[in-house]
Write an enzyme that holds these catalytic residues in place. Sequence first.
Site, PDB file in Angstrom:
ATOM      1  N   ALA A   1       0.840  -1.201   0.000  1.00 48.30           N
ATOM      2  CA  ALA A   1       0.000   0.000   0.000  1.00 48.30           C
ATOM      3  C   ALA A   1       0.868   1.242   0.000  1.00 48.30           C
ATOM      4  CB  ALA A   1      -0.922   0.005   1.224  1.00 48.30           C
ATOM      5  N   ASP A   2       0.265   2.337  -0.457  1.00 52.50           N
ATOM      6  CA  ASP A   2       0.920   3.637  -0.392  1.00 52.50           C
ATOM      7  C   ASP A   2      -0.156   4.695  -0.207  1.00 52.50           C
ATOM      8  OD1 ASP A   2       3.587   5.087  -0.763  1.00 52.50           O
ATOM      9  OD2 ASP A   2       2.234   6.223  -2.075  1.00 52.50           O
ATOM     10  N   THR A   3       0.125   5.692   0.612  1.00 52.49           N
ATOM     11  CA  THR A   3      -0.835   6.758   0.887  1.00 52.49           C
ATOM     12  C   THR A   3      -0.229   8.109   0.534  1.00 52.49           C
ATOM     13  OG1 THR A   3      -1.806   5.481   2.701  1.00 52.49           O
ATOM     14  CG2 THR A   3      -2.258   7.844   2.685  1.00 52.49           C
TER      15      THR A   3
ATOM     16  N   THR B   1      -5.227   6.280  -0.730  1.00 51.42           N
ATOM     17  CA  THR B   1      -4.402   5.100  -0.495  1.00 51.42           C
ATOM     18  C   THR B   1      -4.602   4.129  -1.647  1.00 51.42           C
ATOM     19  OG1 THR B   1      -4.557   5.338   1.904  1.00 51.42           O
ATOM     20  CG2 THR B   1      -3.867   3.183   1.073  1.00 51.42           C
ATOM     21  N   GLY B   2      -3.496   3.711  -2.238  1.00 48.46           N
ATOM     22  CA  GLY B   2      -3.506   2.655  -3.244  1.00 48.46           C
ATOM     23  C   GLY B   2      -3.086   1.361  -2.577  1.00 48.46           C
TER      24      GLY B   2
END
Length: 195
Positions: A76-78, A112-113
């Site tokens: 994840a990345d935000t 978020t991805g």
Amino acid sequence: MLENLKHYKIKLASNSPRRRELLSGLGIDYEVKLLPGIDESYPDTLKGEDIPMYIAREKADAYRPLMQADELIITADTIVCIDGEVLGKPSDGAEAAAMLRKLSGRTHEVITGVCLTTTRLQRTFAAVTEVTFDTLTDEEIAYYVERYRPLDKAGAYGVQEWIGFIGVTGLKGSYFNVMGLPVQRLYKELSRFPE
């Protein structure tokens, strides 16, 4: 729950204590798996949701050569976006304070991805939450930056910390997404994941 995942060893590829706490809240057995030095840059042609989804995929792809057939990796990345500008993690206290001044009295997006990856399949999705801040004083910003050192957080703040308690006046979307993992959407995506 999530019987469809019983054949998988779930790995969370994140150093974030908040993501670990949130994933644990779903009652899923998992292990943390970390690779150092994964590049989190992205092409400057990307906008909005495409940015954290791209980074989440890049993180997942770094693990792919090491994956076993029975593993499911969650990456994840935000990011925080305001007026089309992406606010990542601040490099120091001065940059953190500048970010918080930019967010003060305004509404921004937290995106978020998340990427779910096995050796055979990869699914990526994003969640967007609108967050509105009250006007913050310079004293409040300085207190938060000095006391909480939010250098590991996109946009220089943690909604679950003091600044969220005194500053957030409105939120549209997932609160947990603002913490770094949209667990309700993640649960739905995992429940549809093929066995």
